[in-house]
Design a protein around this motif. Structure first.
Motif, PDB file in Angstrom:
ATOM      1  N   PHE A 270      12.313  -3.665  -1.844  1.00  0.00           N
ATOM      2  CA  PHE A 270      12.065  -3.317  -3.249  1.00  0.00           C
ATOM      3  C   PHE A 270      11.184  -2.081  -3.289  1.00  0.00           C
ATOM      4  O   PHE A 270      10.559  -1.702  -2.288  1.00  0.00           O
ATOM      5  CB  PHE A 270      11.421  -4.487  -4.028  1.00  0.00           C
ATOM      6  N   HIS A 271      11.149  -1.436  -4.439  1.00  0.00           N
ATOM      7  CA  HIS A 271      10.213  -0.337  -4.685  1.00  0.00           C
ATOM      8  C   HIS A 271       9.720  -0.534  -6.106  1.00  0.00           C
ATOM      9  O   HIS A 271      10.487  -0.402  -7.052  1.00  0.00           O
ATOM     10  CB  HIS A 271      10.900   1.019  -4.522  1.00  0.00           C
ATOM     11  N   VAL A 272       8.455  -0.871  -6.241  1.00  0.00           N
ATOM     12  CA  VAL A 272       7.946  -1.238  -7.576  1.00  0.00           C
ATOM     13  C   VAL A 272       7.764  -0.032  -8.489  1.00  0.00           C
ATOM     14  O   VAL A 272       7.416  -0.188  -9.655  1.00  0.00           O
ATOM     15  CB  VAL A 272       6.611  -2.005  -7.474  1.00  0.00           C
ATOM     16  N   GLY A 273       8.005   1.173  -7.968  1.00  0.00           N
ATOM     17  CA  GLY A 273       7.805   2.386  -8.771  1.00  0.00           C
ATOM     18  C   GLY A 273       6.665   3.172  -8.170  1.00  0.00           C
ATOM     19  O   GLY A 273       5.821   2.634  -7.465  1.00  0.00           O
ATOM     20  N   SER A 274       6.644   4.458  -8.444  1.00  0.00           N
ATOM     21  CA  SER A 274       5.670   5.322  -7.791  1.00  0.00           C
ATOM     22  C   SER A 274       4.405   5.456  -8.619  1.00  0.00           C
ATOM     23  O   SER A 274       4.455   5.481  -9.850  1.00  0.00           O
ATOM     24  CB  SER A 274       6.290   6.699  -7.554  1.00  0.00           C
ATOM     25  N   GLN A 275       3.266   5.541  -7.914  1.00  0.00           N
ATOM     26  CA  GLN A 275       1.952   5.677  -8.556  1.00  0.00           C
ATOM     27  C   GLN A 275       1.723   4.492  -9.503  1.00  0.00           C
ATOM     28  O   GLN A 275       1.558   4.661 -10.706  1.00  0.00           O
ATOM     29  CB  GLN A 275       1.860   7.039  -9.276  1.00  0.00           C
TER      30      GLN A 275
ATOM     31  N   PHE B  41       9.769   6.263   9.924  1.00  0.00           N
ATOM     32  CA  PHE B  41      10.202   7.191   8.870  1.00  0.00           C
ATOM     33  C   PHE B  41      11.295   6.588   7.986  1.00  0.00           C
ATOM     34  O   PHE B  41      12.119   5.799   8.451  1.00  0.00           O
ATOM     35  CB  PHE B  41      10.676   8.511   9.503  1.00  0.00           C
ATOM     36  N   ASP B  42      11.261   7.013   6.725  1.00  0.00           N
ATOM     37  CA  ASP B  42      12.229   6.565   5.719  1.00  0.00           C
ATOM     38  C   ASP B  42      13.018   7.774   5.231  1.00  0.00           C
ATOM     39  O   ASP B  42      12.432   8.736   4.720  1.00  0.00           O
ATOM     40  CB  ASP B  42      11.457   5.906   4.562  1.00  0.00           C
ATOM     41  N   LEU B  43      14.321   7.722   5.394  1.00  0.00           N
ATOM     42  CA  LEU B  43      15.189   8.861   5.056  1.00  0.00           C
ATOM     43  C   LEU B  43      16.090   8.510   3.883  1.00  0.00           C
ATOM     44  O   LEU B  43      16.423   7.344   3.680  1.00  0.00           O
ATOM     45  CB  LEU B  43      16.073   9.211   6.256  1.00  0.00           C
TER      46      LEU B  43
ATOM     47  N   GLY C 141       7.419   1.965  -1.449  1.00  0.00           N
ATOM     48  CA  GLY C 141       6.282   2.873  -1.560  1.00  0.00           C
ATOM     49  C   GLY C 141       5.533   2.553  -2.847  1.00  0.00           C
ATOM     50  O   GLY C 141       5.478   1.394  -3.248  1.00  0.00           O
ATOM     51  N   GLY C 142       5.005   3.590  -3.484  1.00  0.00           N
ATOM     52  CA  GLY C 142       4.361   3.390  -4.778  1.00  0.00           C
ATOM     53  C   GLY C 142       2.850   3.437  -4.747  1.00  0.00           C
ATOM     54  O   GLY C 142       2.217   3.522  -5.806  1.00  0.00           O
ATOM     55  N   PHE C 143       2.239   3.369  -3.552  1.00  0.00           N
ATOM     56  CA  PHE C 143       0.780   3.282  -3.424  1.00  0.00           C
ATOM     57  C   PHE C 143       0.129   4.501  -4.093  1.00  0.00           C
ATOM     58  O   PHE C 143       0.501   5.641  -3.819  1.00  0.00           O
ATOM     59  CB  PHE C 143       0.389   3.170  -1.951  1.00  0.00           C
TER      60      PHE C 143
ATOM     61  N   ALA D 210       2.395  15.964  -2.802  1.00  0.00           N
ATOM     62  CA  ALA D 210       3.601  15.142  -3.007  1.00  0.00           C
ATOM     63  C   ALA D 210       4.366  15.577  -4.246  1.00  0.00           C
ATOM     64  O   ALA D 210       3.771  15.809  -5.305  1.00  0.00           O
ATOM     65  CB  ALA D 210       3.203  13.672  -3.149  1.00  0.00           C
ATOM     66  N   TYR D 211       5.677  15.623  -4.115  1.00  0.00           N
ATOM     67  CA  TYR D 211       6.567  15.906  -5.245  1.00  0.00           C
ATOM     68  C   TYR D 211       6.188  17.194  -5.968  1.00  0.00           C
ATOM     69  O   TYR D 211       6.233  17.267  -7.205  1.00  0.00           O
ATOM     70  CB  TYR D 211       6.585  14.713  -6.229  1.00  0.00           C
ATOM     71  N   CYS D 212       5.778  18.219  -5.234  1.00  0.00           N
ATOM     72  CA  CYS D 212       5.449  19.521  -5.822  1.00  0.00           C
ATOM     73  C   CYS D 212       6.309  20.592  -5.171  1.00  0.00           C
ATOM     74  O   CYS D 212       7.311  21.014  -5.754  1.00  0.00           O
ATOM     75  CB  CYS D 212       3.958  19.820  -5.636  1.00  0.00           C
TER      76      CYS D 212
ATOM     77  N   ALA E   1       7.034  -0.846   5.098  1.00  0.00           N
ATOM     78  CA  ALA E   1       6.772  -0.184   3.807  1.00  0.00           C
ATOM     79  C   ALA E   1       7.240   1.264   3.907  1.00  0.00           C
ATOM     80  O   ALA E   1       7.470   1.775   5.012  1.00  0.00           O
ATOM     81  CB  ALA E   1       5.289  -0.249   3.467  1.00  0.00           C
ATOM     82  N   GLU E   2       7.414   1.902   2.753  1.00  0.00           N
ATOM     83  CA  GLU E   2       7.937   3.277   2.705  1.00  0.00           C
ATOM     84  C   GLU E   2       7.011   4.191   1.897  1.00  0.00           C
ATOM     85  O   GLU E   2       7.422   4.742   0.875  1.00  0.00           O
ATOM     86  CB  GLU E   2       9.312   3.297   2.029  1.00  0.00           C
ATOM     87  N   PRO E   3       5.769   4.337   2.296  1.00  0.00           N
ATOM     88  CA  PRO E   3       4.865   5.176   1.500  1.00  0.00           C
ATOM     89  C   PRO E   3       5.193   6.663   1.604  1.00  0.00           C
ATOM     90  O   PRO E   3       5.485   7.162   2.688  1.00  0.00           O
ATOM     91  CB  PRO E   3       3.493   4.896   2.133  1.00  0.00           C
ATOM     92  N   GLY E   4       5.146   7.343   0.490  1.00  0.00           N
ATOM     93  CA  GLY E   4       5.341   8.792   0.487  1.00  0.00           C
ATOM     94  C   GLY E   4       4.119   9.464  -0.091  1.00  0.00           C
ATOM     95  O   GLY E   4       3.307  10.078   0.595  1.00  0.00           O
ATOM     96  N   ARG E   5       3.965   9.315  -1.412  1.00  0.00           N
ATOM     97  CA  ARG E   5       2.888   9.975  -2.143  1.00  0.00           C
ATOM     98  C   ARG E   5       1.523   9.724  -1.505  1.00  0.00           C
ATOM     99  O   ARG E   5       0.727  10.653  -1.364  1.00  0.00           O
ATOM    100  CB  ARG E   5       2.864   9.442  -3.580  1.00  0.00           C
ATOM    101  N   PHE E   6       1.237   8.465  -1.140  1.00  0.00           N
ATOM    102  CA  PHE E   6      -0.110   8.150  -0.674  1.00  0.00           C
ATOM    103  C   PHE E   6      -0.478   8.988   0.549  1.00  0.00           C
ATOM    104  O   PHE E   6      -1.623   9.418   0.699  1.00  0.00           O
ATOM    105  CB  PHE E   6      -0.251   6.644  -0.347  1.00  0.00           C
TER     106      PHE E   6
HETATM  107  C1  LIG Z   1      13.578   4.550  -1.659  1.00  0.00           C
HETATM  108  C2  LIG Z   1      12.231   5.169  -1.772  1.00  0.00           C
HETATM  109  N1  LIG Z   1      11.316   4.881  -0.837  1.00  0.00           N
HETATM  110  C3  LIG Z   1      10.074   5.439  -0.868  1.00  0.00           C
HETATM  111  C4  LIG Z   1       9.727   6.321  -1.853  1.00  0.00           C
HETATM  112  C5  LIG Z   1       8.336   6.904  -1.844  1.00  0.00           C
HETATM  113  O1  LIG Z   1       7.606   6.367  -2.881  1.00  0.00           O
HETATM  114  P1  LIG Z   1       6.093   6.781  -3.119  1.00  0.00           P
HETATM  115  O2  LIG Z   1       6.012   8.241  -3.008  1.00  0.00           O
HETATM  116  O3  LIG Z   1       5.783   6.255  -4.455  1.00  0.00           O
HETATM  117  O4  LIG Z   1       5.278   6.091  -2.057  1.00  0.00           O
HETATM  118  C6  LIG Z   1      10.638   6.620  -2.890  1.00  0.00           C
HETATM  119  C7  LIG Z   1      10.287   7.538  -3.961  1.00  0.00           C
HETATM  120  O5  LIG Z   1      11.099   7.925  -4.772  1.00  0.00           O
HETATM  121  C8  LIG Z   1      11.936   6.028  -2.839  1.00  0.00           C
HETATM  122  O6  LIG Z   1      12.859   6.305  -3.757  1.00  0.00           O
END
Ligand SMILES: Cc1ncc(COP(=O)(O)O)c(C=O)c1O
Length: 403
Positions: free
Chosen positions: A202-207, A93-95, A243-245, A376-378, A278-283
């Motif tokens: 790094f986080h290349v940006g979401s979506q 988990f990523d907090l 994340g970003g996937f 996600a993000y809603c 990795a830190e996937p959220g949206r995917f």
């Molecule tokens: C530090 C960090 N990790 C992970 C995420 C999740 O990214 P995603 O939802 O694009 O996978 C974010 C999204 O803002 C973030 O800021």
């Protein structure tokens, strides 16, 4: 939130509980009768979270990125049940906040399976995570490194580097991350402060639309890790690819395994002792969420039908504002000629318009509207503006005994 239990009544047979008083089981894509039955039972608006879909997304990404430890980023959907389901899958988990620490603690997640990746923190944020037992943090500048002086014996830090993906819908490297050229200097600062830096993130940006920025970032970080280790300034052995996937909001998308193919190739060129996370959220979260809203009012303006819903852009559809997403929206009713219509939210604000020119059949008050891919993000960014209650988040297909 706990395991859902079902008490049967005749109008609710469509929910097909796995067993009397068992968790709600629904077969995706959910049938009209099932969603209507959920609204009868739980009220409207709802955010139905399909835990089967959460599991499927986690497994698809894990198989597309073998050897990469996936840390579910809680921010898109910080739901206790989702965390419990992912825990049973072996997820990390990523907090990024004390509230998220509370969720993983309540889910019984071990702190050593968590990292804290907010680049900018108060000392109280660091202490809260440390008290829980998190040991890995992120920093991207000298001030932020300085915040770890007093905690240096208890933690290690990843340096976040900025790599901007021109095709990311949400750019996360403008606000956060140091330039790659600054890494040696920041490693020197950390060494002077006796703060242990163990890797880069790094986080290349979401979506993001293409994997090319991941590939460039992995190559650049590989070089930076090699140079740092050879110079002796640090011993770097972790790379966090963020994340970003991407997910599909309706348009055709590359399957995740194909999307990740160039990422796998880039990762295979890293030194073998580098642990990749990795830190996937949206995917993981987005495809699992179905928003169910009810038509609560109607009007005709200049010949165009307007339907007012009990959820809107201050609620579940906040993702349209903050996350720039366009969700697939439709009515459950499908009879009658579809004509361009407007869907508006329940608040008194005129900005609260969910969709214009959406082709809908004639709707009645009480009809249901559904929004797909809204996990996600809603609900995570929904507000209580106007003191209008936000949608109830309803996990279904939990199936495992999670208490
Ligand atoms: C530090 C960090 N990790 C992970 C995420 C999740 O990214 P995603 O939802 O694009 O996978 C974010 C999204 O803002 C973030 O800021």
């Amino acid at each position: 939130m706990s395991t859902l239990t079902v008490t049967k009544s005749s109008s609710e047979d469509a929910l097909a509980p796995a067993a009397a008083n068992g968790p709600v089981r629904l077969k995706a894509p959910f049938a009209r009768s099932e969603l209507e039955a959920l609204v009868i039972r739980y009220g409207s608006p709802l955010m139905v979270i399909d835990c089967d879909q959460v599991r499927a997304q986690y497994r698809a990404l894990a198989s597309a990125l073998p050897g990469v430890d996936l840390h579910y980023a809680l921010k898109p959907l910080p739901e206790l049940t989702v965390v419990k389901v992912l825990k049973t899958e072996g997820c990390f988990f990523d907090l990024a906040s004390g509230g998220e620490v509370d969720v993983v603690r309540a889910a019984g997640v071990l702190p050593e399976r968590c990292i804290h990746t907010h680049p900018i923190k108060r000392d109280s944020d660091i202490r809260e995570a440390l008290r829980f037992g998190v040991r890995t943090f992120v920093a991207d500048n000298a001030d932020e490194l300085g915040k770890f002086i007093r905690h240096r014996k208890r933690c290690e830090v990843l340096l976040r580097v900025a790599f901007r993906a021109p095709d990311a819908i949400v750019d996360l490297s403008r606000k956060f991350g140091c330039q790659p050229e600054s890494v040696p200097e920041l490693l020197a600062v950390a060494a002077r402060l006796e703060i242990k830096v163990t890797g880069l993130s790094f986080h290349v940006g979401s979506q993001v639309a293409s994997p090319s920025t991941y590939v460039d970032a992995i190559k650049a970080c590989g070089r930076l890790i090699k140079e740092a280790n050879e110079s002796g300034i640090a011993k770097l052995h972790v790379l966090d690819i963020g994340g970003g996937f991407p997910v599909s909001y309706g348009a055709a998308m590359q399957p995740i395994n194909d999307f990740c193919a160039p990422i796998r190739a880039a990762l295979s060129a890293l030194p073998p002792d580098v642990r990749v996370i990795a830190e996937p959220g949206r995917f993981i979260a987005a495809p699992a969420g179905t928003c169910v809203a009810t038509v609560i009012g109607r009007a005709v303006k200049n010949g165009v039908p307007w339907y007012y819903l009990d959820d809107g852009v201050y609620g579940s559809f906040s993702g349209q504002m903050f996350d720039h997403a366009n969700f697939p929206i439709d009515s459950l009713r499908s009879d009658g000629e579809r004509i361009p219509s407007v869907l508006a939210g329940p608040t008194c604000d005129s900005i609260d318009i969910v969709a214009e020119n959406v082709l809908l059949p004639p709707l009645e008050i009480g009809d249901l509207i559904i929004g797909r891919v809204m996990g996600a993000y809603c609900s995570a960014s929904a507000t209580d503006f106007n003191f209008i209650r936000r949608a109830r988040v309803l996990p279904v297909n939990v199936t495992v005994e999670i208490g």
